[in-house]
Design a protein around this motif. Structure first.
Motif, PDB file in Angstrom:
ATOM      1  N   SER A  26      30.395  -9.453  22.713  1.00 54.25           N
ATOM      2  CA  SER A  26      31.271 -10.478  22.165  1.00 54.25           C
ATOM      3  C   SER A  26      30.592 -11.295  21.062  1.00 54.25           C
ATOM      4  O   SER A  26      31.255 -11.971  20.288  1.00 54.25           O
ATOM      5  N   GLU A  27      29.270 -11.224  21.002  1.00 61.35           N
ATOM      6  CA  GLU A  27      28.528 -11.993  20.007  1.00 61.35           C
ATOM      7  C   GLU A  27      28.669 -11.352  18.628  1.00 61.35           C
ATOM      8  O   GLU A  27      28.441 -10.168  18.454  1.00 61.35           O
ATOM      9  N   ILE A  28      29.064 -12.145  17.653  1.00 61.99           N
ATOM     10  CA  ILE A  28      29.209 -11.634  16.286  1.00 61.99           C
ATOM     11  C   ILE A  28      28.051 -12.159  15.452  1.00 61.99           C
ATOM     12  O   ILE A  28      27.766 -13.348  15.423  1.00 61.99           O
ATOM     13  N   ILE A  29      27.393 -11.255  14.780  1.00 64.74           N
ATOM     14  CA  ILE A  29      26.275 -11.590  13.908  1.00 64.74           C
ATOM     15  C   ILE A  29      26.745 -11.444  12.472  1.00 64.74           C
ATOM     16  O   ILE A  29      27.507 -10.544  12.146  1.00 64.74           O
ATOM     17  N   THR A  30      26.276 -12.323  11.618  1.00 71.25           N
ATOM     18  CA  THR A  30      26.548 -12.211  10.190  1.00 71.25           C
ATOM     19  C   THR A  30      25.227 -11.994   9.474  1.00 71.25           C
ATOM     20  O   THR A  30      24.274 -12.739   9.699  1.00 71.25           O
ATOM     21  N   VAL A  75      29.308  -6.472  13.278  1.00 73.54           N
ATOM     22  CA  VAL A  75      28.497  -7.383  12.481  1.00 73.54           C
ATOM     23  C   VAL A  75      29.218  -7.673  11.173  1.00 73.54           C
ATOM     24  O   VAL A  75      29.724  -6.762  10.525  1.00 73.54           O
ATOM     25  N   ASN A  76      29.295  -8.947  10.803  1.00 69.18           N
ATOM     26  CA  ASN A  76      29.832  -9.304   9.495  1.00 69.18           C
ATOM     27  C   ASN A  76      28.756  -9.021   8.455  1.00 69.18           C
ATOM     28  O   ASN A  76      27.592  -9.366   8.645  1.00 69.18           O
ATOM     29  N   PHE A  77      29.163  -8.427   7.362  1.00 69.08           N
ATOM     30  CA  PHE A  77      28.217  -8.079   6.306  1.00 69.08           C
ATOM     31  C   PHE A  77      28.638  -8.750   5.009  1.00 69.08           C
ATOM     32  O   PHE A  77      29.734  -8.525   4.512  1.00 69.08           O
ATOM     33  N   LEU A  78      27.772  -9.601   4.480  1.00 71.82           N
ATOM     34  CA  LEU A  78      28.022 -10.281   3.210  1.00 71.82           C
ATOM     35  C   LEU A  78      27.100  -9.692   2.156  1.00 71.82           C
ATOM     36  O   LEU A  78      25.923  -9.452   2.419  1.00 71.82           O
ATOM     37  N   ILE A 115      22.830 -17.323  -1.732  1.00 71.54           N
ATOM     38  CA  ILE A 115      22.320 -17.690  -0.405  1.00 71.54           C
ATOM     39  C   ILE A 115      23.084 -18.893   0.138  1.00 71.54           C
ATOM     40  O   ILE A 115      23.495 -18.914   1.310  1.00 71.54           O
ATOM     41  N   GLN A 116      23.309 -19.865  -0.701  1.00 77.72           N
ATOM     42  CA  GLN A 116      24.032 -21.069  -0.283  1.00 77.72           C
ATOM     43  C   GLN A 116      25.451 -20.713   0.170  1.00 77.72           C
ATOM     44  O   GLN A 116      25.913 -21.185   1.213  1.00 77.72           O
ATOM     45  N   ARG A 117      26.143 -19.885  -0.596  1.00 78.42           N
ATOM     46  CA  ARG A 117      27.515 -19.486  -0.231  1.00 78.42           C
ATOM     47  C   ARG A 117      27.533 -18.681   1.067  1.00 78.42           C
ATOM     48  O   ARG A 117      28.417 -18.866   1.901  1.00 78.42           O
ATOM     49  N   MET A 118      26.545 -17.800   1.255  1.00 70.88           N
ATOM     50  CA  MET A 118      26.479 -17.011   2.488  1.00 70.88           C
ATOM     51  C   MET A 118      26.243 -17.911   3.697  1.00 70.88           C
ATOM     52  O   MET A 118      26.853 -17.716   4.754  1.00 70.88           O
ATOM     53  N   ARG A 119      25.370 -18.892   3.546  1.00 69.57           N
ATOM     54  CA  ARG A 119      25.121 -19.831   4.652  1.00 69.57           C
ATOM     55  C   ARG A 119      26.379 -20.632   4.981  1.00 69.57           C
ATOM     56  O   ARG A 119      26.705 -20.851   6.143  1.00 69.57           O
TER      57      ARG A 119
END
Length: 151
Positions: free
Chosen positions: A86-90, A119-122, A138-142
């Motif tokens: 259930s844990e989603i990682i980005t 997993v979400n991939f940016l 980096i700022q937008r991804m965070r």
């Protein structure tokens, strides 16, 4: 019927390089000898060397970059560490301008791995290796990962 690549000069070069890749004498990211070095090693023309390298590109064993050389592609798929389903990682990746076929290969592999593992991939691509572009990405991804930015 006999395989033509086994009897041609370019086939012999291609098979020798493929064997080195298969045996891990050449690994993902390793640079192959230059066209000139391969010409001297095998005593063949540039066209023969290029034909052998083109076959390896078509087999997705190497990638060629004009003016930079030919490099072995990685055959290892990264593995995602164990975690709760259930844990989603980005995760995010920022690349400088990539060669089209090489970039497509990287993004396709990352996308399939992240999709398989929830997993979400940016992804962001910077222009001219700009520090400012990288900082903004980096700022937008965070912000996105923390739920403060909607895409």
């Amino acid at each position: 019927m006999e395989d033509k690549t086994q009897t041609t000069l370019y086939g012999k070069i291609e098979q020798e390089l493929e064997l080195k890749i298969t045996n891990k004498d050449l690994r993902g990211g390793d640079k192959l000898p230059t066209e000139s070095e391969l010409m001297a090693q095998f005593g063949v023309s540039r066209m023969t060397v290029r034909k052998a390298l083109d076959i390896l590109v078509n087999k997705k064993l190497i990638e060629r970059f004009p003016g930079k050389g030919s490099f072995v592609l990685s055959t290892n798929k990264p593995k995602i560490i164990n975690r709760k389903k259930s844990e989603i990682i980005t995760i995010g990746a920022i690349f400088p301008k990539l060669a089209p076929s090489f970039g497509t290969e990287i993004l396709s592999t990352l996308s399939s791995i992240t999709n398989e593992n929830n997993v979400n991939f940016l992804y962001a691509e910077t222009k001219d290796n700009s520090f400012e572009d990288e900082s903004r990405a980096i700022q937008r991804m965070r912000q996105y990962a923390n739920g403060r930015l909607q895409i």
